[in-house]
Design an enzyme around this catalytic site. Sequence first.
Site, PDB file in Angstrom:
ATOM      1  CE  LYS A  45      42.620  44.858  46.938  1.00  0.00           C
ATOM      2  NZ  LYS A  45      41.181  44.719  45.837  1.00  0.00           N
ATOM      3  CE1 TYR A  47      37.085  46.641  48.813  1.00  0.00           C
ATOM      4  CE2 TYR A  47      37.944  44.652  50.071  1.00  0.00           C
ATOM      5  CZ  TYR A  47      38.516  45.878  49.418  1.00  0.00           C
ATOM      6  OH  TYR A  47      39.709  45.483  49.007  1.00  0.00           O
ATOM      7  CG  PHE A  66      32.042  42.460  42.131  1.00  0.00           C
ATOM      8  CD1 PHE A  66      32.805  43.382  43.432  1.00  0.00           C
ATOM      9  CD2 PHE A  66      32.004  43.827  41.341  1.00  0.00           C
ATOM     10  CE1 PHE A  66      33.452  44.463  43.677  1.00  0.00           C
ATOM     11  CE2 PHE A  66      32.026  44.544  41.489  1.00  0.00           C
ATOM     12  CZ  PHE A  66      33.089  45.369  42.980  1.00  0.00           C
ATOM     13  NE  ARG A 121      42.158  54.733  43.054  1.00  0.00           N
ATOM     14  CZ  ARG A 121      40.949  53.423  42.856  1.00  0.00           C
ATOM     15  NH1 ARG A 121      40.841  52.738  43.965  1.00  0.00           N
ATOM     16  NH2 ARG A 121      40.573  53.582  42.238  1.00  0.00           N
ATOM     17  CB  THR A 180      40.089  47.720  38.597  1.00  0.00           C
ATOM     18  OG1 THR A 180      39.768  49.503  39.893  1.00  0.00           O
ATOM     19  CG2 THR A 180      39.216  46.479  40.017  1.00  0.00           C
ATOM     20  NE  ARG A 235      44.565  46.895  42.254  1.00  0.00           N
ATOM     21  CZ  ARG A 235      43.201  47.886  42.461  1.00  0.00           C
ATOM     22  NH1 ARG A 235      43.305  48.732  41.710  1.00  0.00           N
ATOM     23  NH2 ARG A 235      42.878  47.994  43.072  1.00  0.00           N
ATOM     24  CG  ASN A 291      42.665  44.454  42.313  1.00  0.00           C
ATOM     25  OD1 ASN A 291      43.537  44.201  43.779  1.00  0.00           O
ATOM     26  ND2 ASN A 291      42.204  45.300  41.990  1.00  0.00           N
ATOM     27  CG  HIS A 329      41.766  48.981  48.896  1.00  0.00           C
ATOM     28  ND1 HIS A 329      40.674  49.280  48.929  1.00  0.00           N
ATOM     29  CD2 HIS A 329      41.765  50.385  50.115  1.00  0.00           C
ATOM     30  CE1 HIS A 329      39.966  50.415  49.239  1.00  0.00           C
ATOM     31  NE2 HIS A 329      40.985  50.906  50.220  1.00  0.00           N
ATOM     32  CD  GLU A 363      38.898  52.780  51.948  1.00  0.00           C
ATOM     33  OE1 GLU A 363      39.583  53.233  52.143  1.00  0.00           O
ATOM     34  OE2 GLU A 363      38.135  52.180  51.597  1.00  0.00           O
TER      35      GLU A 363
HETATM   36  P1  ADP Z   1      39.748  49.590  43.289  1.00  0.00           P
HETATM   37  O1  ADP Z   1      40.604  48.270  44.567  1.00  0.00           O
HETATM   38  O2  ADP Z   1      41.149  49.345  42.403  1.00  0.00           O
HETATM   39  O3  ADP Z   1      38.996  50.758  43.855  1.00  0.00           O
HETATM   40  P2  ADP Z   1      36.912  49.065  43.003  1.00  0.00           P
HETATM   41  O4  ADP Z   1      36.457  49.587  44.299  1.00  0.00           O
HETATM   42  O5  ADP Z   1      35.998  49.083  41.963  1.00  0.00           O
HETATM   43  O6  ADP Z   1      38.776  48.875  42.636  1.00  0.00           O
HETATM   44  O7  ADP Z   1      36.385  47.326  43.538  1.00  0.00           O
HETATM   45  C1  ADP Z   1      37.374  46.717  44.716  1.00  0.00           C
HETATM   46  C2  ADP Z   1      37.614  45.397  44.404  1.00  0.00           C
HETATM   47  O8  ADP Z   1      36.697  44.592  43.653  1.00  0.00           O
HETATM   48  C3  ADP Z   1      39.226  45.663  43.818  1.00  0.00           C
HETATM   49  O9  ADP Z   1      40.270  45.805  43.898  1.00  0.00           O
HETATM   50  C4  ADP Z   1      38.986  44.235  43.336  1.00  0.00           C
HETATM   51  O10 ADP Z   1      39.451  43.344  44.520  1.00  0.00           O
HETATM   52  C5  ADP Z   1      37.323  43.535  43.315  1.00  0.00           C
HETATM   53  N1  ADP Z   1      36.427  43.518  42.445  1.00  0.00           N
HETATM   54  C6  ADP Z   1      36.682  45.265  41.680  1.00  0.00           C
HETATM   55  N2  ADP Z   1      35.060  44.468  40.178  1.00  0.00           N
HETATM   56  C7  ADP Z   1      35.063  43.339  39.986  1.00  0.00           C
HETATM   57  C8  ADP Z   1      34.409  42.653  39.006  1.00  0.00           C
HETATM   58  N3  ADP Z   1      33.920  43.069  38.043  1.00  0.00           N
HETATM   59  N4  ADP Z   1      35.246  41.074  39.411  1.00  0.00           N
HETATM   60  C9  ADP Z   1      35.591  40.695  40.959  1.00  0.00           C
HETATM   61  N5  ADP Z   1      36.393  41.296  41.840  1.00  0.00           N
HETATM   62  C10 ADP Z   1      36.216  42.326  41.058  1.00  0.00           C
HETATM   63 MG    MG Z   2      37.785  51.006  45.570  1.00  0.00          MG
END
Ligand code: ADP
Ligand code: MG
Length: 140
Positions: A11, A51, A59, A87, A93, A104, A114, A117, A128
């Site tokens: 990212k 997304y 968010f 993962r 996350t 992370r 973080n 992805h 994707e």
């Molecule tokens: P992951 O990337 O671990 O699969 P998610 O798919 O739930 O997580 O969310 C996508 C991305 O959105 C996360 O990697 C993070 O950058 C952002 N994100 C997720 N939850 C939050 C939150 N509560 N507040 C701010 N950003 C968030």
């Molecule tokens: Mg995700």
Amino acid sequence: MAVTRTLTIIKPDGVAQNNIGDVLRTFEENKFKIVAMKMLRLTKQQAEGFYAVHRGKPFFESLTTFMSSGRIVVMVLEGEDAINRLRAVMGATNPANAAEGTLRKRFATSIEHNIIHGSDAPDTAAFEIGYFFSEMEIVS
Ligand code: ADP
Ligand code: MG
């Protein structure tokens, strides 16, 4: 377990923090084969398309602004159980909950910023990978 493919993104925060090398080394150490890779910068609209599953979440606006704020590195990884193993290497996350040694835990600065992805399931991985790469650009 079969050899599968997953989509990963370094990212904008990871690129800006000079973590490209750290992430690539971690992939190689963990026996992921990088079969496609490119650098690009997403438009806001392209980030929203990527997304789309998160549209409507609190968010979403901030996430898609962040994801279009700078250069990213997009890759297809191949390996045994690649989706789940990536993962695990990424960590939770929220870096506050990420296990010691995960990407992370090591480099992320917040739940949003973080650094990485990774696809979360076979159907999302297929979507994707197709979002960024044609079959001709994937070299295994
Ligand atoms: P992951 O990337 O671990 O699969 P998610 O798919 O739930 O997580 O969310 C996508 C991305 O959105 C996360 O990697 C993070 O950058 C952002 N994100 C997720 N939850 C939050 C939150 N509560 N507040 C701010 N950003 C968030
Ligand atoms: Mg995700």
